[in-house]
Design an enzyme around this catalytic site. Structure first.
Site, short mmCIF file in Angstrom:
data_model
loop_
_atom_site.label_atom_id
_atom_site.label_comp_id
_atom_site.label_asym_id
_atom_site.label_seq_id
_atom_site.Cartn_x
_atom_site.Cartn_y
_atom_site.Cartn_z
N ALA A 191 -14.19 14.95 1.62
CA ALA A 191 -12.79 14.57 1.47
C ALA A 191 -11.97 15.73 0.98
O ALA A 191 -12.49 16.78 0.63
CB ALA A 191 -12.66 13.39 0.52
N GLY A 235 -17.56 10.81 1.70
CA GLY A 235 -16.75 9.83 2.42
C GLY A 235 -17.06 9.78 3.89
O GLY A 235 -16.91 8.74 4.53
N GLU A 252 -19.93 7.53 4.19
CA GLU A 252 -19.46 6.16 3.95
C GLU A 252 -18.67 5.61 5.13
O GLU A 252 -18.79 4.42 5.47
CB GLU A 252 -18.62 6.13 2.68
N GLU A 272 -21.94 13.15 -4.40
CA GLU A 272 -20.89 13.06 -5.42
C GLU A 272 -21.37 13.43 -6.82
O GLU A 272 -20.60 13.93 -7.64
CB GLU A 272 -20.30 11.65 -5.44
#
Length: 296
Positions: A101, A145, A148, A168
């Site tokens: 991200a 992300g 995800e 993360e």
């Protein structure tokens, strides 16, 4: 989640623009007569009934941002409402599906600003609101992300050398867009704990072996996208009513007990006998003809 910054996670590599790939979007039409101009995604309809969304921030390895998700959600919603579209494919580039991200957007956030604005809640629009099947075609990096986003899709196709991960923990945070929940359902608690607590990546080949991806393509981006679009076209050739119902009952299996899920499935099964397509499909089968769906 989304925190896997491209610049951090690929810092040891020279930033290389996406290689141009041979696949050409054989778009017969724009997906609507008033198709908007997007800054971070591309849209087309390469096959009848198929909507294609390509993440398009190549210099940033398709880093995810609120602005990108606003466009993605808009395109997804338009495809979902379009009666000519039966299934959707989301893809990225040769080097990255989405390598993380946009850290520049998130670094200044405080707890109060993130909490009060419900930051990244719109990122779940795909999983919560889109009723038509969505296929992720993943090549290159799908980290944070990006991983995800792929997990939110109904089907994942990937190249053997794709790279997935939820790193993360290396940035002092945890997944926040469903990674810990969906990955656990896909690969189990122990393996998910290892991946999230160590920040280790896993390959496209491993994604296929572990059940994260339903198909692993040995070729490159061209072959991957062709396979995903072919499957999307097959899905789009069936009754829209039955396809939406099928997606719904499978998703409910992740939320309900076995008994509740079977009861829910049976209710939708009974309900389909009130559709025109059920009569069309069964009559065509009895008469050895191809059904001409009304999608009603």
């Amino acid at each position: 989640m989304f925190f896997a910054s491209c610049s951090r996670l690929v810092a040891s590599r020279t930033a290389i623009p996406f290689a141009s790939y041979r696949w050409r979007l054989r778009s017969n039409r724009a997906y609507s007569s008033a198709s908007p101009t997007y800054s971070y995604i591309l849209t087309s309809s390469p096959k009848p009934g198929v909507g294609l969304i390509t993440l398009n921030r190549p210099k940033a390895f398709n880093a995810l941002s609120s602005a990108l998700f606003k466009e993605l959600n808009d395109a997804l919603s338009k495809y979902d409402e379009d009666r000519d579209i039966g299934s959707i494919v989301i893809t990225g580039g040769e080097k990255a599906f989405a390598a993380g991200a946009d850290i520049k957007e998130m670094a200044p956030l405080t707890f109060s600003s993130a909490y009060s604005t419900n930051f990244i809640a719109p990122w779940s629009h795909l999983a919560k609101e889109i009723r038509k099947p969505v296929i992720a075609a993943v090549a290159g990096y799908a980290l944070g992300g990006g991983c995800e986003l792929a997990l939110m899709c109904d089907i994942i196709y990937c190249t053997a050398n794709a790279t997935f991960g939820q790193p993360e923990i290396k940035l002092g945070v945890i997944p926040g867009a469903g990674g810990s929940q969906r990955l656990t359902r896909a690969v189990g608690k122990s393996r998910t704990m290892e991946l999230i607590l160590t920040g280790k990546n896993f390959s496209g080949k491993e994604a296929g072996e572990w059940g994260v991806a339903s198909k692993v393509i040995d070729g490159g981006k061209d072959e991957l996208l062709e396979a995903a679009i072919q499957t999307a076209e097959t899905i789009a050739s069936y009754s829209r009513v039955a396809v939406i119902a099928a997606k719904e009952v499978v998703n409910k299996s992740q939320e309900l007990s076995l008994r509740e899920g079977v009861d829910f499935e049976r209710r939708l099964f009974h309900g389909l006998f009130g559709s025109k397509d059920q009569k069309i499909g069964m009559s065509a089968f009895a008469e050895k003809q191809q059904p001409q769906w009304k999608n009603e």
